[in-house]
Write an enzyme that holds these catalytic residues in place. Sequence first.
Site, PDB file in Angstrom:
ATOM      1  N   GLY A   1       0.825  -1.217   0.000  1.00  0.00           N
ATOM      2  CA  GLY A   1       0.000   0.000   0.000  1.00  0.00           C
ATOM      3  C   GLY A   1       0.857   1.265   0.000  1.00  0.00           C
TER       4      GLY A   1
ATOM      5  N   ASP B   1       7.936   0.527   7.953  1.00  0.00           N
ATOM      6  CA  ASP B   1       6.561   0.306   8.430  1.00  0.00           C
ATOM      7  C   ASP B   1       6.612  -1.043   9.161  1.00  0.00           C
ATOM      8  OD1 ASP B   1       3.847   0.526   8.789  1.00  0.00           O
ATOM      9  OD2 ASP B   1       3.321  -0.097   6.760  1.00  0.00           O
TER      10      ASP B   1
ATOM     11  N   CYS C   1       1.193   0.425  12.992  1.00  0.00           N
ATOM     12  CA  CYS C   1      -0.255   0.583  13.188  1.00  0.00           C
ATOM     13  C   CYS C   1      -0.578   0.087  14.600  1.00  0.00           C
ATOM     14  CB  CYS C   1      -1.066  -0.118  12.109  1.00  0.00           C
ATOM     15  SG  CYS C   1      -0.734  -1.872  11.948  1.00  0.00           S
TER      16      CYS C   1
HETATM   17  C1  LIG Z   1       2.740  -3.475   8.767  1.00  0.00           C
HETATM   18  S1  LIG Z   1       3.128  -4.644   7.568  1.00  0.00           S
HETATM   19  C2  LIG Z   1       3.622  -3.632   6.219  1.00  0.00           C
HETATM   20  C3  LIG Z   1       2.484  -2.982   5.480  1.00  0.00           C
HETATM   21  C4  LIG Z   1       2.941  -2.289   4.205  1.00  0.00           C
HETATM   22  N1  LIG Z   1       3.989  -1.325   4.459  1.00  0.00           N
HETATM   23  C5  LIG Z   1       1.818  -1.593   3.470  1.00  0.00           C
HETATM   24  O1  LIG Z   1       1.611  -0.391   3.611  1.00  0.00           O
HETATM   25  O2  LIG Z   1       1.101  -2.270   2.712  1.00  0.00           O
HETATM   26  C6  LIG Z   1       4.650  -5.260   8.150  1.00  0.00           C
HETATM   27  C7  LIG Z   1       5.355  -6.168   7.188  1.00  0.00           C
HETATM   28  O3  LIG Z   1       6.638  -6.477   7.747  1.00  0.00           O
HETATM   29  C8  LIG Z   1       7.032  -7.729   7.253  1.00  0.00           C
HETATM   30  N2  LIG Z   1       8.185  -8.178   8.061  1.00  0.00           N
HETATM   31  C9  LIG Z   1       8.198  -8.740   9.281  1.00  0.00           C
HETATM   32  N3  LIG Z   1       9.467  -8.986   9.665  1.00  0.00           N
HETATM   33  C10 LIG Z   1      10.266  -8.567   8.668  1.00  0.00           C
HETATM   34  C11 LIG Z   1      11.669  -8.571   8.451  1.00  0.00           C
HETATM   35  N4  LIG Z   1      12.505  -9.068   9.367  1.00  0.00           N
HETATM   36  N5  LIG Z   1      12.145  -8.086   7.291  1.00  0.00           N
HETATM   37  C12 LIG Z   1      11.301  -7.601   6.327  1.00  0.00           C
HETATM   38  N6  LIG Z   1       9.962  -7.589   6.471  1.00  0.00           N
HETATM   39  C13 LIG Z   1       9.448  -8.049   7.625  1.00  0.00           C
HETATM   40  C14 LIG Z   1       5.760  -8.555   7.385  1.00  0.00           C
HETATM   41  O4  LIG Z   1       5.816  -9.683   6.537  1.00  0.00           O
HETATM   42  C15 LIG Z   1       4.697  -7.528   6.979  1.00  0.00           C
HETATM   43  O5  LIG Z   1       4.380  -7.684   5.606  1.00  0.00           O
END
Ligand SMILES: C[S@@+](CC[C@H](N)C(=O)[O-])C[C@H]1O[C@@H](n2cnc3c(N)ncnc32)[C@H](O)[C@@H]1O
Length: 449
Positions: free
Chosen positions: A271, A335, A388
């Site tokens: 997003g 994020d 969030c």
């Molecule tokens: C809050 S969501 C991101 C939402 C996204 N930014 C959007 O606006 O659509 C957090 C994301 O962090 C990813 N995540 C978790 N640990 C991570 C890591 N160590 N490295 C990269 N991504 C990671 C998760 O898979 C998840 O998709």
Amino acid sequence: MTTKKPQIDKQKIVNIRALAAKCCYSVIDQGRSLSDELPKQQDKADIKDKGLLQEICYGVLRYLPELEHDVRALMQKPLTGKQRVFHFLLLVGVYQIKYMRIPDHAAVSETVAATGALRNRQMKALVNGVLRNFVRATENNTLHKQDTLPVSIEYNHPSWFIRKVQQGYPIKWQQILAANQIKPPMWLRVNQQHHTSTEYQSLLATAEIDINTVEPLSHAIELTRPTDVTKLPGFEQGWISVQDGAAQQAARLLDCQPDDVVLDCCAAPGGKTCHILEQSPDIASMTAIDVEASRLVRVEENLARLGLQAKVIAADAADSKTWWDGQQFDRILLDAPCSGTGVIRRHPDIKWLRKASDIDALVVLQQQILKETWSLLKPGGTLLYATCSILPQENSEQIKHFLKNNTDANLLSIDNNNNSESDIVGWQLLPGEENMDGFYYAKLLKTAL
Ligand SMILES: C[S@@+](CC[C@H](N)C(=O)[O-])C[C@H]1O[C@@H](n2cnc3c(N)ncnc32)[C@H](O)[C@@H]1O
């Protein structure tokens, strides 16, 4: 001559209450997420009933402690083991009677009929009896004689979470819990590559789709009523996306400049990656990484629908040596993976799936990603930290800790920051404020050491 019998789609003759009970059972007893389970059950329902199924599942999960309290008061002993799905069927019944505009007799009979669909006719009498007793007890005001309810039942949240919210927001905690119980609005993000927000508002007016508000500091439009995306002008052509107004602040705050090399290090489902690209088409490059390869499919889909381009990489943001090419970034959006406690109104299952012990582990992960990605930022560059979540531990406390340990990090002020709880650094949006989700932003400038 033989006459053909009309074909009936047997797949679609299903009892919606039975599907709702199964969905809630999968979430609560099997720990599955509502956004995974609901579509599976909706696939079995007729198109006209998908909304009803969603309304019941969301409602049961929003009011779970209260509904369980009601059912407990009317039963000799709780349903266990294989009968648990009928426990959820009873909650489905009580939710309809209490909160939906379905006549009591219809709510009872449809829910009783679900015992057939769930292939357990023995449960018919029990479900019938409990629901009828509930209707009677409500009419006669004889249910729950005790005066004080435990807070978890009164506020329909787990007690560990209520304690954390009380600690973080001694003045506003009740307002936050109440906002989590309210159905969220649908927000759109207007793709400025195609239309200005004003132009798109006119298209909505022509399509007779009403709007509530336009967020003045972004490209966000709040609809009066949730609307199927296929009915929105130009969705397939990429003119708009569905995204809460709070999430739309990220692109504005990151404020990319021409030729910037940009990293979105927790990007899926994309997003914010897409919003940044829509808003700043003249950046040099966008690298979008996420640790979950399966979630990156959505990033690719969103980029394709919107006609945008990014380098999409499945990688761990906390371990840059596995993916980084050595070029430092001008702008980084982090994020972070978080508790999701700012978006409970959209995902009521978060209340029950998230455990108190998860928070400390998330704080450590956020800290690791922050430390690692900071090392990839150019001096003079900015990193926008976002979650969030509404828990200070993941937000303001996290950033305070980072600032204390990184003398090359300066906190930049955010214009519309109106934190009322005194010692918060960064910008904490609370759920329901300006009708938006709960979100946190902190903008950090890297100075030369
Ligand atoms: C809050 S969501 C991101 C939402 C996204 N930014 C959007 O606006 O659509 C957090 C994301 O962090 C990813 N995540 C978790 N640990 C991570 C890591 N160590 N490295 C990269 N991504 C990671 C998760 O898979 C998840 O998709």
